[in-house]
Design a protein around this motif. Sequence first.
Motif, PDB file in Angstrom:
ATOM      1  N   PRO A 149       0.809  -1.230   0.000  1.00 23.76           N
ATOM      2  CA  PRO A 149       0.000   0.000   0.000  1.00 23.76           C
ATOM      3  C   PRO A 149       0.837   1.272   0.000  1.00 23.76           C
ATOM      4  O   PRO A 149       1.790   1.395   0.775  1.00 23.76           O
ATOM      5  N   GLY A 150       0.496   2.196  -0.907  1.00 22.54           N
ATOM      6  CA  GLY A 150       1.146   3.508  -0.951  1.00 22.54           C
ATOM      7  C   GLY A 150       2.413   3.565  -1.783  1.00 22.54           C
ATOM      8  O   GLY A 150       2.900   4.666  -2.103  1.00 22.54           O
ATOM      9  N   ILE A 151       2.973   2.424  -2.151  1.00 24.86           N
ATOM     10  CA  ILE A 151       4.277   2.404  -2.832  1.00 24.86           C
ATOM     11  C   ILE A 151       4.205   2.998  -4.241  1.00 24.86           C
ATOM     12  O   ILE A 151       5.079   3.786  -4.638  1.00 24.86           O
ATOM     13  N   THR A 152       3.176   2.658  -5.009  1.00 25.44           N
ATOM     14  CA  THR A 152       3.072   3.185  -6.374  1.00 25.44           C
ATOM     15  C   THR A 152       2.994   4.707  -6.354  1.00 25.44           C
ATOM     16  O   THR A 152       3.685   5.396  -7.126  1.00 25.44           O
ATOM     17  N   ASP A 153       2.178   5.252  -5.457  1.00 24.73           N
ATOM     18  CA  ASP A 153       2.050   6.715  -5.334  1.00 24.73           C
ATOM     19  C   ASP A 153       3.365   7.347  -4.904  1.00 24.73           C
ATOM     20  O   ASP A 153       3.751   8.416  -5.403  1.00 24.73           O
ATOM     21  N   PHE A 154       4.070   6.693  -3.972  1.00 20.87           N
ATOM     22  CA  PHE A 154       5.342   7.223  -3.481  1.00 20.87           C
ATOM     23  C   PHE A 154       6.387   7.258  -4.593  1.00 20.87           C
ATOM     24  O   PHE A 154       7.084   8.264  -4.780  1.00 20.87           O
ATOM     25  N   LEU A 155       6.473   6.178  -5.367  1.00 23.46           N
ATOM     26  CA  LEU A 155       7.438   6.133  -6.470  1.00 23.46           C
ATOM     27  C   LEU A 155       7.124   7.197  -7.519  1.00 23.46           C
ATOM     28  O   LEU A 155       8.026   7.873  -8.027  1.00 23.46           O
ATOM     29  N   ALA A 156       5.839   7.373  -7.811  1.00 25.03           N
ATOM     30  CA  ALA A 156       5.428   8.396  -8.790  1.00 25.03           C
ATOM     31  C   ALA A 156       5.769   9.793  -8.278  1.00 25.03           C
ATOM     32  O   ALA A 156       6.211  10.663  -9.044  1.00 25.03           O
ATOM     33  N   ASP A 157       5.587  10.008  -6.968  1.00 26.97           N
ATOM     34  CA  ASP A 157       5.893  11.305  -6.355  1.00 26.97           C
ATOM     35  C   ASP A 157       7.403  11.584  -6.416  1.00 26.97           C
ATOM     36  O   ASP A 157       7.829  12.697  -6.743  1.00 26.97           O
ATOM     37  N   LEU A 158       8.196  10.561  -6.121  1.00 31.20           N
ATOM     38  CA  LEU A 158       9.655  10.709  -6.198  1.00 31.20           C
ATOM     39  C   LEU A 158      10.081  11.068  -7.618  1.00 31.20           C
ATOM     40  O   LEU A 158      10.900  11.965  -7.829  1.00 31.20           O
ATOM     41  N   GLN A 159       9.512  10.373  -8.577  1.00 33.66           N
ATOM     42  CA  GLN A 159       9.847  10.608  -9.981  1.00 33.66           C
ATOM     43  C   GLN A 159       9.465  12.028 -10.415  1.00 33.66           C
ATOM     44  O   GLN A 159      10.224  12.712 -11.089  1.00 33.66           O
ATOM     45  N   SER A 160       8.285  12.469  -9.981  1.00 35.13           N
ATOM     46  CA  SER A 160       7.817  13.805 -10.375  1.00 35.13           C
ATOM     47  C   SER A 160       8.650  14.909  -9.733  1.00 35.13           C
ATOM     48  O   SER A 160       8.698  16.031 -10.238  1.00 35.13           O
ATOM     49  N   HIS A 161       9.316  14.594  -8.607  1.00 36.80           N
ATOM     50  CA  HIS A 161      10.201  15.562  -7.946  1.00 36.80           C
ATOM     51  C   HIS A 161      11.671  15.365  -8.345  1.00 36.80           C
ATOM     52  O   HIS A 161      12.572  15.915  -7.698  1.00 36.80           O
ATOM     53  N   ASN A 162      11.878  14.568  -9.390  1.00 37.56           N
ATOM     54  CA  ASN A 162      13.216  14.374  -9.987  1.00 37.56           C
ATOM     55  C   ASN A 162      14.242  13.712  -9.073  1.00 37.56           C
ATOM     56  O   ASN A 162      15.447  13.938  -9.214  1.00 37.56           O
ATOM     57  N   TYR A 163      13.761  12.899  -8.135  1.00 36.09           N
ATOM     58  CA  TYR A 163      14.698  12.088  -7.359  1.00 36.09           C
ATOM     59  C   TYR A 163      15.154  10.914  -8.219  1.00 36.09           C
ATOM     60  O   TYR A 163      14.380  10.380  -9.017  1.00 36.09           O
ATOM     61  N   PRO A 178       9.441  -0.905  15.121  1.00 34.93           N
ATOM     62  CA  PRO A 178      10.511   0.013  15.535  1.00 34.93           C
ATOM     63  C   PRO A 178      11.505  -0.599  16.511  1.00 34.93           C
ATOM     64  O   PRO A 178      12.644  -0.140  16.605  1.00 34.93           O
ATOM     65  N   GLU A 179      11.102  -1.636  17.231  1.00 41.55           N
ATOM     66  CA  GLU A 179      12.045  -2.278  18.163  1.00 41.55           C
ATOM     67  C   GLU A 179      13.066  -3.113  17.392  1.00 41.55           C
ATOM     68  O   GLU A 179      14.256  -3.107  17.694  1.00 41.55           O
ATOM     69  N   ILE A 180      12.599  -3.833  16.361  1.00 43.80           N
ATOM     70  CA  ILE A 180      13.503  -4.644  15.544  1.00 43.80           C
ATOM     71  C   ILE A 180      14.406  -3.746  14.700  1.00 43.80           C
ATOM     72  O   ILE A 180      15.573  -4.042  14.483  1.00 43.80           O
ATOM     73  N   LEU A 181      13.837  -2.609  14.250  1.00 40.05           N
ATOM     74  CA  LEU A 181      14.572  -1.693  13.370  1.00 40.05           C
ATOM     75  C   LEU A 181      15.045  -0.456  14.130  1.00 40.05           C
ATOM     76  O   LEU A 181      15.057   0.646  13.600  1.00 40.05           O
ATOM     77  N   ALA A 182      15.468  -0.676  15.362  1.00 41.16           N
ATOM     78  CA  ALA A 182      15.841   0.434  16.261  1.00 41.16           C
ATOM     79  C   ALA A 182      17.003   1.268  15.731  1.00 41.16           C
ATOM     80  O   ALA A 182      17.140   2.442  16.089  1.00 41.16           O
ATOM     81  N   ASP A 183      17.834   0.692  14.854  1.00 35.11           N
ATOM     82  CA  ASP A 183      19.003   1.423  14.348  1.00 35.11           C
ATOM     83  C   ASP A 183      18.675   2.327  13.163  1.00 35.11           C
ATOM     84  O   ASP A 183      19.549   3.064  12.686  1.00 35.11           O
ATOM     85  N   ALA A 184      17.442   2.276  12.666  1.00 38.58           N
ATOM     86  CA  ALA A 184      17.062   3.114  11.520  1.00 38.58           C
ATOM     87  C   ALA A 184      17.003   4.579  11.922  1.00 38.58           C
ATOM     88  O   ALA A 184      16.550   4.917  13.022  1.00 38.58           O
ATOM     89  N   ASN A 185      17.462   5.474  11.040  1.00 33.64           N
ATOM     90  CA  ASN A 185      17.374   6.915  11.302  1.00 33.64           C
ATOM     91  C   ASN A 185      15.918   7.361  11.374  1.00 33.64           C
ATOM     92  O   ASN A 185      15.557   8.253  12.146  1.00 33.64           O
ATOM     93  N   ILE A 186      15.081   6.743  10.521  1.00 35.64           N
ATOM     94  CA  ILE A 186      13.648   7.051  10.475  1.00 35.64           C
ATOM     95  C   ILE A 186      12.910   5.720  10.458  1.00 35.64           C
ATOM     96  O   ILE A 186      13.347   4.775   9.799  1.00 35.64           O
ATOM     97  N   ASN A 187      11.804   5.653  11.194  1.00 35.72           N
ATOM     98  CA  ASN A 187      11.022   4.415  11.180  1.00 35.72           C
ATOM     99  C   ASN A 187       9.566   4.694  10.855  1.00 35.72           C
ATOM    100  O   ASN A 187       8.965   5.620  11.408  1.00 35.72           O
ATOM    101  N   PHE A 188       9.021   3.924   9.924  1.00 35.18           N
ATOM    102  CA  PHE A 188       7.589   3.922   9.641  1.00 35.18           C
ATOM    103  C   PHE A 188       7.089   2.493   9.830  1.00 35.18           C
ATOM    104  O   PHE A 188       7.708   1.556   9.326  1.00 35.18           O
ATOM    105  N   GLU A 189       5.972   2.355  10.530  1.00 36.37           N
ATOM    106  CA  GLU A 189       5.499   1.000  10.828  1.00 36.37           C
ATOM    107  C   GLU A 189       4.991   0.272   9.601  1.00 36.37           C
ATOM    108  O   GLU A 189       5.000  -0.954   9.548  1.00 36.37           O
ATOM    109  N   ASP A 190       4.525   1.021   8.595  1.00 27.83           N
ATOM    110  CA  ASP A 190       4.115   0.368   7.346  1.00 27.83           C
ATOM    111  C   ASP A 190       4.316   1.331   6.176  1.00 27.83           C
ATOM    112  O   ASP A 190       4.626   2.510   6.371  1.00 27.83           O
ATOM    113  N   THR A 191       4.133   0.817   4.968  1.00 26.88           N
ATOM    114  CA  THR A 191       4.444   1.587   3.760  1.00 26.88           C
ATOM    115  C   THR A 191       3.474   2.739   3.508  1.00 26.88           C
ATOM    116  O   THR A 191       3.802   3.649   2.748  1.00 26.88           O
ATOM    117  N   THR A 192       2.314   2.732   4.149  1.00 30.81           N
ATOM    118  CA  THR A 192       1.366   3.844   3.941  1.00 30.81           C
ATOM    119  C   THR A 192       1.921   5.154   4.501  1.00 30.81           C
ATOM    120  O   THR A 192       1.500   6.233   4.097  1.00 30.81           O
TER     121      THR A 192
END
Length: 224
Positions: A100-114, A197-211
């Motif tokens: 969920p949310g990945i297609t929109d995120f990729l399109a947004d990245l592309q439109s912002h020239n990342y 977030p407990e398993i991925l405690a070393d991440a600079n940023i954590n999101f619990e899911d792709t949305t």
Amino acid sequence: MTKFEDIKGFIFDLDGVITDTAVFHTQAWHQIADEVGVQWNVQLGDALKGISRMDSLELILKHGNKETLFTEAEKLSLATTKNNNYLMLVQQMTSANILPGITDFLADLQSHNYQLALASASKNSPLVLEKLGLSSFFQKAVNPATLKHGKPNPEIFSRGAELLNLNPAQCIGVEDAAVGVESINAANETSIGIGDPEILADANINFEDTTRLTLANIKFSMNR
């Protein structure tokens, strides 16, 4: 931490970030564990996340104290059988398997020239992207066959930055596995962990899911 405004590229893991092929990998590895007489459990399945095919097989054999019972040729044969089982499952994938949310995120990245690159340990990632209809987003992908080291070594994410002709500090890596987050951090890139977030405690940023994976949320997390 790097400022959001300095970011020019995103480097993505595939399994658990763009799609959940982990369920297919688990199914295929479970079949191999049964074949060699190793007791399967959830912990073993979790331990295989993000690591290469041969390393996964070694872990399974070690789990059953069988690591010395197979020749290299037999191990290769088992890994090939696993891959064939997995490919049969992958053939059934469609765009409905995108998280969920990945297609929109990729399109947004592309439109912002990342710039975008794929950093997956899976040799089957081109086929998976094709089945999902996402190949056009990832013109650049690290070829896992060219790597000397698996995650948590930084090589795969360092190579991703090289493919984009960017300094590691200009890149964000996106992962769902602890070894992947470790790999991103070791490559001196900003890490986003998707999941517990407990398993991925070393991440600079954590999101619990792709949305939650949006440019606005990333900017907020990096600049607060």
